[in-house]
Design a protein around this motif. Structure first.
Motif, mmCIF file in Angstrom:
data_model
loop_
_atom_site.group_PDB
_atom_site.id
_atom_site.type_symbol
_atom_site.label_atom_id
_atom_site.label_comp_id
_atom_site.label_asym_id
_atom_site.label_seq_id
_atom_site.Cartn_x
_atom_site.Cartn_y
_atom_site.Cartn_z
ATOM 1 N N UNK A 247 0.840 -1.204 0.000
ATOM 2 C CA UNK A 247 0.000 0.000 0.000
ATOM 3 C C UNK A 247 0.876 1.255 0.000
ATOM 4 N N UNK A 248 1.942 1.241 0.783
ATOM 5 C CA UNK A 248 2.832 2.400 0.846
ATOM 6 C C UNK A 248 3.525 2.612 -0.503
ATOM 7 N N UNK A 249 3.969 1.521 -1.095
ATOM 8 C CA UNK A 249 4.657 1.607 -2.382
ATOM 9 C C UNK A 249 3.738 2.209 -3.449
ATOM 10 N N UNK A 250 2.457 1.804 -3.398
ATOM 11 C CA UNK A 250 1.505 2.324 -4.389
ATOM 12 C C UNK A 250 1.358 3.838 -4.249
ATOM 13 N N UNK A 251 1.390 4.344 -3.011
ATOM 14 C CA UNK A 251 1.296 5.792 -2.798
ATOM 15 C C UNK A 251 2.536 6.491 -3.362
ATOM 16 N N UNK A 252 3.704 5.955 -3.056
ATOM 17 C CA UNK A 252 4.949 6.563 -3.537
ATOM 18 C C UNK A 252 4.922 6.635 -5.070
#
Ligand code: XMP
Length: 515
Positions: free
Chosen positions: A416-421
């Motif tokens: 989920x964090x990677x998708x935001x970045x």
């Protein structure tokens, strides 16, 4: 047969760049070692030969040479920098270590724009890097241009079709460099420029058909560019003789599995086996924290699962099962450099590797192509931009970005964090300019405060780098407002995250990945 121009390698980086520029001129190029013999050259029947630059001096001990028989073959030759000096030296001209070697920017003066320099302006900026200087030419050759430091910056013998340039036409800083290369290819070598993306596809499709006949073929899709383009090419060639396998390890980028389904199953109607193996990977990784151990577990389990699928399909049974395996090997991985070593092969890049005891033959439809050609071919085949322009992703996936133990919960946080970045990097228009940009989840939690309460949760580290080849990398100077948006969204949108940090380490001393 495709017309070929040989690029003789006197310095690997130079040779690769020249080979790519030749391809941009829509001519197929192949890199060969400098100890290639005249007989070997003749057997390849090239339409032209380019000698690359390199770090040597023609007077250096053991300096690489060119088989003199090659200049007698009557094939047009263009020497660049060291290649030009070598031609002059071997054909009876003079090369001097004048101590006036030129490095960097220089101004090229072209008194009459004829021959190789037809349509050249009187003055233009070029890029030099040479220690020796050509001061006298061999019989038949004339000077075509000069710079302040190089009285003979470009020369030519139009009858023998032998040319040389002290400057580097292949680098972007040489403003009319590509014009010179194209002039050589299209006029001196009389090549029409038939190496187009459409022709690459056509040639590969024919080659794949000829190689596999009626046999069945397997391809492991990773979600990355190379395997996707390779699969799409093979599918175009042999349709439903191809089965693709996508193993979801639970460590993929968010939405990757859906994208592979949407593209291959729905758009291309490929026979796709989507193995949802998340549980097996999380079980195998439970309690493991050592980076290499994690890599090994992920790699081996991937191969085991792939083997199971292959056996189910009848591989190795002798009758009707798949006989071929598609690999997305690219040209830079197969070039033998001047030193005799295959360049750029990394031993740890083996996830998706070959199941050893299944006797597959390899289909490698990209082995002649550079990465930019692979992308162009992918676009031409209709693959979505999101796949074609995807940044590199390590075989073990998020497994090497989750520091310490990999669990389902932590993999979900990082995905989920990677998708935001990635989303914010894309919105800022930076995605294609960065070599890689992603999130890392460390194995610590820190205290924070949100609303009225104290939190104890994970930080996320933003890692973004620029690079040409991943061998070295610089941390990307992301604009503060982009960092701010990423940070705000990570904390608001990703449960389990309460702090954001930025990695400002280059490679070396850091590596791109955290494990
Ligand atoms: P490092 O971290 O060594 O990474 O600077 C260099 C490039 O290689 C990728 N990488 C991997 N790729 N399997 C892969 O297929 C791996 O185990 C692996 N480890 C690193 C990394 O993403 C970067 O592009």
């Amino acid at each position: 047969m495709t017309d070929v121009v040989l690029v003789v390698d006197y310095g690997a980086q130079y040779a690769q760049l020249i080979a790519r520029r030749v391809r941009e001129a829509r001519v197929y190029s192949e890199i060969v070692r400098h100890d290639i013999t005249a007989a070997e050259v003749a057997a390849k029947a090239p339409k032209g030969i380019i000698l690359s630059g390199g770090p040597s001096s023609v007077y250096g001990e053991g300096a690489p040479r060119l088989d003199p028989g090659i200049t007698a073959l009557g094939i047009p030759i263009l020497g660049i920098c060291y290649g030009a000096q070598l031609l002059v030296h071997q054909l009876g001209g003079t090369v001097e270590a004048t101590g006036r070697g030129g490095y960097g920017r220089a101004e090229l003066e072209v008194p009459t724009s004829v021959d190789l320099l037809a349509d050249f302006p009187e003055r233009s900026v070029v890029w030099m890097s040479h220690g020796d200087t050509i001061t006298g030419l061999f019989d038949g050759a004339v000077a075509l241009a000069s710079t302040d430091d190089a009285p003979i910056a470009v020369f030519g013998d139009p009858d023998a079709k032998i040319y040389g340039t002290q400057f580097h036409p292949e680098v972007a800083h040489s403003v009319h460099g590509q014009d010179l290369l194209e002039r050589f290819l299209h006029h001196v070598c009389d090549l029409g420029g038939t190496w187009t993306h459409a022709s690459i596809i056509e040639t590969q499709v024919e080659a794949i058909k000829a190689q596999v006949g009626a046999a069945k073929v397997l391809c492991a899709l990773s979600g990355g560019v190379d395997s996707a383009v390779a699969a799409a090419l093979v599918h175009k060639a042999i349709g439903d003789q191809l089965t693709c396998v996508f193993v979801d390890t639970g460590l993929m980028r968010q939405g990757e599995g859906d994208q592979v389904d949407a593209t291959f199953r729905k758009q291309f109607q490929v026979d796709l086996i989507h193995v949802k193996a998340q549980d097996r990977f999380f079980d195998a990784l439970a309690g493991v924290t050592e980076p290499e151990a994690k890599r090994k577990i992920i790699g081996e389990l991937f191969i085991r699962i792939f083997e199971e699928v292959a056996r189910d399909l009848g591989a190795g049974s002798g009758d009707g099962g798949p006989k071929f395996l598609v690999q997305g090997t690219l040209y830079p991985d197969v070039i033998e450099s001047g030193s005799g070593h295959a360049a750029n092969i990394k031993s740890h890049h083996n996830v998706g590797g070959l199941p050893e005891d299944l006797d597959f033959d390899l289909v490698e439809p990209l082995r002649l192509l550079f990465k930019d050609e692979v992308r162009a071919v992918g676009e031409e085949l209709g693959l979505p931009a999101e796949i074609v322009w995807r940044q590199p992703f390590p075989g073990p996936g998020l497994g090497v970005r989750i520091i310490g133990e990999v669990t389902r919960e932590r993999a979900e946080i990082l995905a989920a964090a990677d998708a935001v970045v990635v989303d914010e990097i894309r919105r800022a228009g930076l995605y294609r300019h960065l070599w890689q940009s992603f999130a890392v989840l460390p194995a610590v939690r820190t205290v924070g405060v949100m609303g009225d309460g104290r939190t104890y949760a994970y930080p996320i580290i933003i890692r973004a780098v620029t690079s040409d080849d991943a061998m070295t990398a610089d941390w990307a100077r992301l604009p503060y407002d982009v960092i701010e948006r990423i940070s705000t969204r990570l904390i608001n949108e990703v449960d389990g995250v309460n702090r954001v940090a930025l990695d400002v380490t280059s490679k070396p001393p850091g590596t791109i990945e955290w494990e």
